[in-house]
Design an enzyme around this catalytic site. Structure first.
Site, PDB file in Angstrom:
ATOM      1  N   TRP A   1      18.538 -51.663  25.474  1.00  0.00           N
ATOM      2  CA  TRP A   1      17.635 -52.686  24.942  1.00  0.00           C
ATOM      3  C   TRP A   1      18.383 -53.873  24.343  1.00  0.00           C
ATOM      4  O   TRP A   1      17.782 -54.870  23.998  1.00  0.00           O
ATOM      5  CB  TRP A   1      16.772 -52.046  23.825  1.00  0.00           C
ATOM      6  CG  TRP A   1      17.627 -51.177  22.950  1.00  0.00           C
ATOM      7  CD1 TRP A   1      17.786 -49.822  23.068  1.00  0.00           C
ATOM      8  CD2 TRP A   1      18.511 -51.595  21.895  1.00  0.00           C
ATOM      9  NE1 TRP A   1      18.724 -49.384  22.140  1.00  0.00           N
ATOM     10  CE2 TRP A   1      19.177 -50.452  21.414  1.00  0.00           C
ATOM     11  CE3 TRP A   1      18.797 -52.827  21.309  1.00  0.00           C
ATOM     12  CZ2 TRP A   1      20.108 -50.500  20.378  1.00  0.00           C
ATOM     13  CZ3 TRP A   1      19.736 -52.877  20.285  1.00  0.00           C
ATOM     14  CH2 TRP A   1      20.375 -51.722  19.832  1.00  0.00           C
TER      15      TRP A   1
ATOM     16  N   LYS B   1      15.327 -48.055  35.190  1.00  0.00           N
ATOM     17  CA  LYS B   1      14.766 -47.279  34.079  1.00  0.00           C
ATOM     18  C   LYS B   1      15.286 -48.001  32.837  1.00  0.00           C
ATOM     19  O   LYS B   1      16.458 -47.866  32.460  1.00  0.00           O
ATOM     20  CB  LYS B   1      15.249 -45.821  34.130  1.00  0.00           C
ATOM     21  CG  LYS B   1      14.577 -44.920  33.084  1.00  0.00           C
ATOM     22  CD  LYS B   1      15.273 -44.990  31.758  1.00  0.00           C
ATOM     23  CE  LYS B   1      14.615 -44.177  30.693  1.00  0.00           C
ATOM     24  NZ  LYS B   1      13.902 -45.006  29.701  1.00  0.00           N
TER      25      LYS B   1
ATOM     26  N   GLY C   1      24.956 -47.848  28.371  1.00  0.00           N
ATOM     27  CA  GLY C   1      24.360 -47.151  27.240  1.00  0.00           C
ATOM     28  C   GLY C   1      25.381 -46.324  26.501  1.00  0.00           C
ATOM     29  O   GLY C   1      26.579 -46.620  26.531  1.00  0.00           O
TER      30      GLY C   1
ATOM     31  N   GLU D   1      28.919 -48.094  31.910  1.00  0.00           N
ATOM     32  CA  GLU D   1      29.330 -49.090  30.908  1.00  0.00           C
ATOM     33  C   GLU D   1      28.877 -48.541  29.566  1.00  0.00           C
ATOM     34  O   GLU D   1      27.693 -48.612  29.241  1.00  0.00           O
ATOM     35  CB  GLU D   1      28.624 -50.439  31.164  1.00  0.00           C
ATOM     36  CG  GLU D   1      28.967 -51.107  32.476  1.00  0.00           C
ATOM     37  CD  GLU D   1      30.365 -51.684  32.498  1.00  0.00           C
ATOM     38  OE1 GLU D   1      31.065 -51.632  31.465  1.00  0.00           O
ATOM     39  OE2 GLU D   1      30.759 -52.171  33.555  1.00  0.00           O
TER      40      GLU D   1
ATOM     41  N   CYS E   1      28.025 -54.242  22.708  1.00  0.00           N
ATOM     42  CA  CYS E   1      29.109 -53.288  23.021  1.00  0.00           C
ATOM     43  C   CYS E   1      30.463 -53.933  22.816  1.00  0.00           C
ATOM     44  O   CYS E   1      31.424 -53.268  22.450  1.00  0.00           O
ATOM     45  CB  CYS E   1      28.957 -52.795  24.456  1.00  0.00           C
ATOM     46  SG  CYS E   1      28.798 -54.127  25.627  1.00  0.00           S
TER      47      CYS E   1
ATOM     48  N   GLU F   1      31.797 -45.862  16.732  1.00  0.00           N
ATOM     49  CA  GLU F   1      31.249 -47.194  16.992  1.00  0.00           C
ATOM     50  C   GLU F   1      30.179 -47.488  15.943  1.00  0.00           C
ATOM     51  O   GLU F   1      29.301 -46.656  15.704  1.00  0.00           O
ATOM     52  CB  GLU F   1      30.624 -47.201  18.398  1.00  0.00           C
ATOM     53  CG  GLU F   1      29.972 -48.518  18.749  1.00  0.00           C
ATOM     54  CD  GLU F   1      29.302 -48.488  20.130  1.00  0.00           C
ATOM     55  OE1 GLU F   1      28.843 -47.419  20.561  1.00  0.00           O
ATOM     56  OE2 GLU F   1      29.245 -49.560  20.755  1.00  0.00           O
TER      57      GLU F   1
HETATM   58  P1  NAP Z   1      21.232 -44.977  25.043  1.00  0.00           P
HETATM   59  O1  NAP Z   1      20.493 -44.185  24.053  1.00  0.00           O
HETATM   60  O2  NAP Z   1      22.266 -44.282  25.856  1.00  0.00           O
HETATM   61  O3  NAP Z   1      20.124 -45.668  25.999  1.00  0.00           O
HETATM   62  C1  NAP Z   1      20.490 -46.426  27.117  1.00  0.00           C
HETATM   63  C2  NAP Z   1      19.579 -46.065  28.272  1.00  0.00           C
HETATM   64  O4  NAP Z   1      19.835 -44.719  28.668  1.00  0.00           O
HETATM   65  C3  NAP Z   1      18.100 -46.114  27.921  1.00  0.00           C
HETATM   66  O5  NAP Z   1      17.375 -46.545  29.045  1.00  0.00           O
HETATM   67  C4  NAP Z   1      17.774 -44.676  27.591  1.00  0.00           C
HETATM   68  O6  NAP Z   1      16.411 -44.364  27.762  1.00  0.00           O
HETATM   69  C5  NAP Z   1      18.630 -43.956  28.604  1.00  0.00           C
HETATM   70  N1  NAP Z   1      19.014 -42.608  28.208  1.00  0.00           N
HETATM   71  C6  NAP Z   1      19.347 -42.161  26.976  1.00  0.00           C
HETATM   72  N2  NAP Z   1      19.671 -40.854  27.015  1.00  0.00           N
HETATM   73  C7  NAP Z   1      19.558 -40.468  28.309  1.00  0.00           C
HETATM   74  C8  NAP Z   1      19.745 -39.224  28.992  1.00  0.00           C
HETATM   75  N3  NAP Z   1      20.137 -38.147  28.356  1.00  0.00           N
HETATM   76  N4  NAP Z   1      19.522 -39.189  30.321  1.00  0.00           N
HETATM   77  C9  NAP Z   1      19.141 -40.286  30.977  1.00  0.00           C
HETATM   78  N5  NAP Z   1      18.932 -41.482  30.395  1.00  0.00           N
HETATM   79  C10 NAP Z   1      19.143 -41.581  29.079  1.00  0.00           C
HETATM   80  O7  NAP Z   1      21.974 -46.208  24.404  1.00  0.00           O
HETATM   81  P2  NAP Z   1      21.466 -47.110  23.202  1.00  0.00           P
HETATM   82  O8  NAP Z   1      21.790 -46.431  21.922  1.00  0.00           O
HETATM   83  O9  NAP Z   1      20.086 -47.538  23.426  1.00  0.00           O
HETATM   84  O10 NAP Z   1      22.436 -48.377  23.432  1.00  0.00           O
HETATM   85  C11 NAP Z   1      23.556 -48.573  22.684  1.00  0.00           C
HETATM   86  C12 NAP Z   1      24.806 -48.021  23.357  1.00  0.00           C
HETATM   87  O11 NAP Z   1      25.017 -48.695  24.592  1.00  0.00           O
HETATM   88  C13 NAP Z   1      26.018 -48.349  22.514  1.00  0.00           C
HETATM   89  O12 NAP Z   1      26.933 -47.282  22.551  1.00  0.00           O
HETATM   90  C14 NAP Z   1      26.592 -49.561  23.200  1.00  0.00           C
HETATM   91  O13 NAP Z   1      27.938 -49.802  22.951  1.00  0.00           O
HETATM   92  C15 NAP Z   1      26.313 -49.244  24.630  1.00  0.00           C
HETATM   93  N6  NAP Z   1      26.340 -50.473  25.424  1.00  0.00           N
HETATM   94  C16 NAP Z   1      27.364 -50.652  26.302  1.00  0.00           C
HETATM   95  C17 NAP Z   1      27.455 -51.826  27.041  1.00  0.00           C
HETATM   96  C18 NAP Z   1      28.562 -52.056  28.027  1.00  0.00           C
HETATM   97  O14 NAP Z   1      28.453 -52.982  28.830  1.00  0.00           O
HETATM   98  N7  NAP Z   1      29.627 -51.282  28.030  1.00  0.00           N
HETATM   99  C19 NAP Z   1      26.495 -52.818  26.853  1.00  0.00           C
HETATM  100  C20 NAP Z   1      25.469 -52.608  25.941  1.00  0.00           C
HETATM  101  C21 NAP Z   1      25.402 -51.418  25.239  1.00  0.00           C
HETATM  102  P3  NAP Z   1      15.440 -44.225  26.464  1.00  0.00           P
HETATM  103  O15 NAP Z   1      15.384 -45.550  25.820  1.00  0.00           O
HETATM  104  O16 NAP Z   1      14.151 -43.806  27.058  1.00  0.00           O
HETATM  105  O17 NAP Z   1      16.073 -43.192  25.585  1.00  0.00           O
END
Ligand code: NAP
Length: 454
Positions: A130, A154, A206, A228, A262, A359
Site C-alpha cells: 500500500w 493482488k 512487501g 522486492e 523501503c 526495519e
Molecule cells: P506485506 O504485509 O507483506 O503486504 C504486501 C502484500 O503482500 C499485500 O498485498 C498483502 O496482502 C500481501 N501478503 C501479505 N502476507 C501474505 C502472505 N502470507 N501470502 C500472500 N500474500 C501476502 O507488506 P506491508 O507491511 O504491507 O509492506 C511493507 C513492507 O514492504 C516493508 O517491509 C517494506 O520495506 C516492503 N517494501 C519493499 C519495497 C521494495 O521495493 N523492496 C517497496 C515497498 C515496500 P494483504 O494486504 O491482504 O495482507
C-alpha cells in the site's frame, strides 16, 4: 474478510468490498489468459500506443488519483501527485524503449547465425503493498505488459479503491480487455492463484514474511518469482561531508511518505568527528516538518497508513529505548483518532537494540554513531537487508571506492536513494532478488530464448 478502505487520518471507513470466492478467481484468471493470447499478437508499436495513453491519463487525472491515495493511505497530496507523475514517466519510458529492449541480439558462435530473442511468458501475478499504491503496481505492470504479458494484481487489502482505479486506467488506455485485472482476493488465496495453470510468474513487493510464503508457493509450482522486500538502508556521513546538504537529504529520505518507504534512510551512520554537528542539524530540520491532514497542500507528514502499523512501530521504539537508545525527537504517538506519529529520532542506537537490527517502517530514524569510516562500512553491512545505501563525502572518488564495499542493490553518493525507470532496482540478502525497472525489469518476465542456425 472484506476489503476495507479506511481513512487513516480520521479512522473512518470509506468503503467496503466483498472478497471474491474461488470461482470468481478461476474465471478472472481464465479471462486474463485469453486476453494475453490476443495481446501477444500485437506489435510493440501498438503496445507503446496503449502505454503512452496510460501516461496521458495519469497526467490528466493526477489530482483525482492523488486524492484517492491521500484518503486511503494518508499520503500528502503533494507526494501523491509526484507518485502519479512518476507512474506516467515509467509508462512513457517503456513505451519509448520497449521495442529496443525486446529486439533480437546477434551473438557470434560456431553457427551460421545465432541470436537471443525475448518472448512474453504469460500472466504475471503482482502482489503489491500500500505504501506507493500506484507506483509499485506500474513498476511491475508497465514492463510486463510491454513485453507482451498479461497482469493480475493482488493489491494490499487497505487500498482497494486505488487497485480498482488502476484496473480502470488500463481499460481506459485501451489495453486488451481483461489484460490487466485487479483480483479482489485475500492474502490467503494468493497460493491458489500461484498454483493456477493460468499464472506463469509472480512478483511480490512487501514484507520478508510474505516473501518467504510466496517464494515457497512459487517454488512448489516452479513459477518464476521476483521479490522486492524490506530494507534498512545505511546513510553514511563521512567527516568531509557537506553536513547541511546531508542533513536536509536525510530528513527527506527518512520522513517522506511518513517514513513508509523501503528505500528510506533508516540507519543514519555519522562518523564521530561530525556526529554531534550533523545530529543537531538533522534534529532541527526534522522538527520543522509540518504534520497534519494529508488533504492540506501544506502538509509534509500525514498519518501512517494503519493504526496497527503505528502500534508495531511504537513498540519497536519503546523496546529500543529500554535497550539503551535515546529519544532525541518525537517517539510518542499523537493522541486522537488518526494514525499519526511524529518525526522521531533515536540516538545512540547500538547492536543491543531492536532499532539496529529491524526495519523501522515509519517516521523514526535510528542514529548509529561510528568511530571512523571503517566502522561505518562495517555497520552498513551488519544487517540482514541489502536494498539501498548512500554515502556523503566531498571526495566523491573516495566515496565511490567505499561504495564497492557496501552489500546492497544500489549506492547513491551525495544523493537520496530513489528509483528511476532508467536504472535497475532491487536488493540482495533478505531484501529479495530479481530486478525491476530499466531493461533488466522487462527481461525478468521474458523467455530469453536462444536460436542457433547452421
Ligand atoms: P506485506 O504485509 O507483506 O503486504 C504486501 C502484500 O503482500 C499485500 O498485498 C498483502 O496482502 C500481501 N501478503 C501479505 N502476507 C501474505 C502472505 N502470507 N501470502 C500472500 N500474500 C501476502 O507488506 P506491508 O507491511 O504491507 O509492506 C511493507 C513492507 O514492504 C516493508 O517491509 C517494506 O520495506 C516492503 N517494501 C519493499 C519495497 C521494495 O521495493 N523492496 C517497496 C515497498 C515496500 P494483504 O494486504 O491482504 O495482507
Amino acid at each position: 474478510m472484506p476489503y476495507i478502505s479506511l481513512n487513516p487520518a480520521t479512522n473512518k471507513t470509506l468503503k467496503t468490498y466483498t472478497s471474491w470466492d474461488g470461482r470468481q478467481l478461476v474465471a478472472a484468471l481464465e479471462q486474463a489468459y485469453h486476453a494475453q493470447r490476443t495481446w501477444v499478437c500485437t506489435t510493440l508499436a501498438e503496445r507503446a500506443e496503449c502505454m503512452h495513453s496510460a501516461a496521458t491519463l495519469l497526467h490528466e487525472q493526477v489530482d483525482e488519483y492523488a486524492r484517492l491515495i491521500a484518503i486511503e493511505m494518508g499520503k500528502p497530496l503533494r507526494e501523491g501527485r509526484a507518485e502519479v507523475e512518476k507512474c506516467a514517466l515509467a509508462c512513457d519510458y517503456y513505451a519509448v524503449h520497449g521495442d529496443h529492449f525486446m529486439q533480437n541480439e546477434l551473438v557470434q558462435t560456431d553457427a551460421n547465425k545465432s541470436y537471443v530473442s525475448y518472448h512474453p511468458i504469460g500472466i504475471v501475478l503482482g502482489v503489491m503493498p500500500w505504501n506507493f499504491p500506484f507506483f509499485q503496481v506500474i513498476r511491475f505492470a508497465a514492463p510486463a505488459l510491454m513485453a507482451g504479458n498479461g497482469c493480475v494484481l493482488k493489491h494490499a487489502s487497505n487500498v482497494p479503491q486505488c487497485a480498482l482505479a488502476l484496473e480502470q486506467l488500463f481499460r481506459d488506455a485501451k489495453f486488451t480487455s481483461h489484460l490487466f485485472t485487479t483480483l479482489m482476493i485475500e492474502a490467503a488465496d494468493v497460493a491458489e492463484a500461484i498454483a493456477s495453470h493460468n499464472v506463469h510468474a509472480v512478483t511480490l513487493t512487501g514484507s520478508e514474511t510474505a516473501g518467504r510464503e510466496i517464494a515457497s508457493h512459487a517454488g512448489r509450482h516452479l513459477k518464476k518469482c521476483v521479490l522486492e522486500l524490506g530494507g534498512s538502508d545505511a546513510f553514511i556521513v563521512l567527516k568531509d561531508a557537506d553536513l547541511e546538504q546531508a542533513a536536509s537529504t536525510a530528513v527527506r529520505s527518512r520522513f517522506q511518505n511518513c517514513g513508509q518507504s523501503c528505500i528510506a534512510a533508516k540507519r543514519i551512520i555519522p562518523v564521530a568527528e561530525i556526529a554531534d554537528e550533523f545530529l543537531s542539524l538533522f534534529i532541527e530540520k526534522a522538527a520543522d516538518l509540518k504534520m497534519g491532514d494529508p488533504l492540506s497542500e501544506t502538509t509534509q507528514l500525514g498519518p501512517m497508513a494503519r493504526l496497527d502499523l503505528r502500534d508495531d512501530l511504537h513498540q519497536q521504539v519503546t523496546d529500543s529505548i529500554t535497550q539503551g537508545a535515546q529519544s532525541v525527537l518525537g517517539c510518542e504517538p499523537i493522541p486522537g483518532e488518526g494514525a499519526f506519529y511524529p518525526p522521531s529520532i533515536l540516538d545512540r542506537v547500538t547492536m543491543k537494540t531492536r532499532a539496529y537490527h529491524e526495519e523501522l517502517f515509519g517516521p523514526v530514524a535510528a542514529v548509529i554513531r561510528a568511530t571512523d569510516e571503517e566502522e561505518a562500512v562495517h555497520i552498513a553491512n551488519d544487517t540482514r537487508f541489502g536494498l539501498g545505501s548512500s554515502i556523503w563525502s566531498r571526495d566523491a572518488e573516495h566515496a565511490e571506492e567505499i561504495a564497492q564495499r557496501i552489500e546492497a542493490g544500489c549506492t547513491f553518493i551525495n544523493g537520496m536513494v530513489r528509483s528511476d525507470p532508467r536504472l535497475p532496482f532491487g536488493g540482495t540478502k533478505a531484501s529479495g532478488f530479481g530486478r525491476e525497472l530499466s531493461y533488466h525489469g522487462i527481461r525478468e518476465f521474458a523467455n530469453i530464448k536462444t536460436v542457433w542456425i547452421r
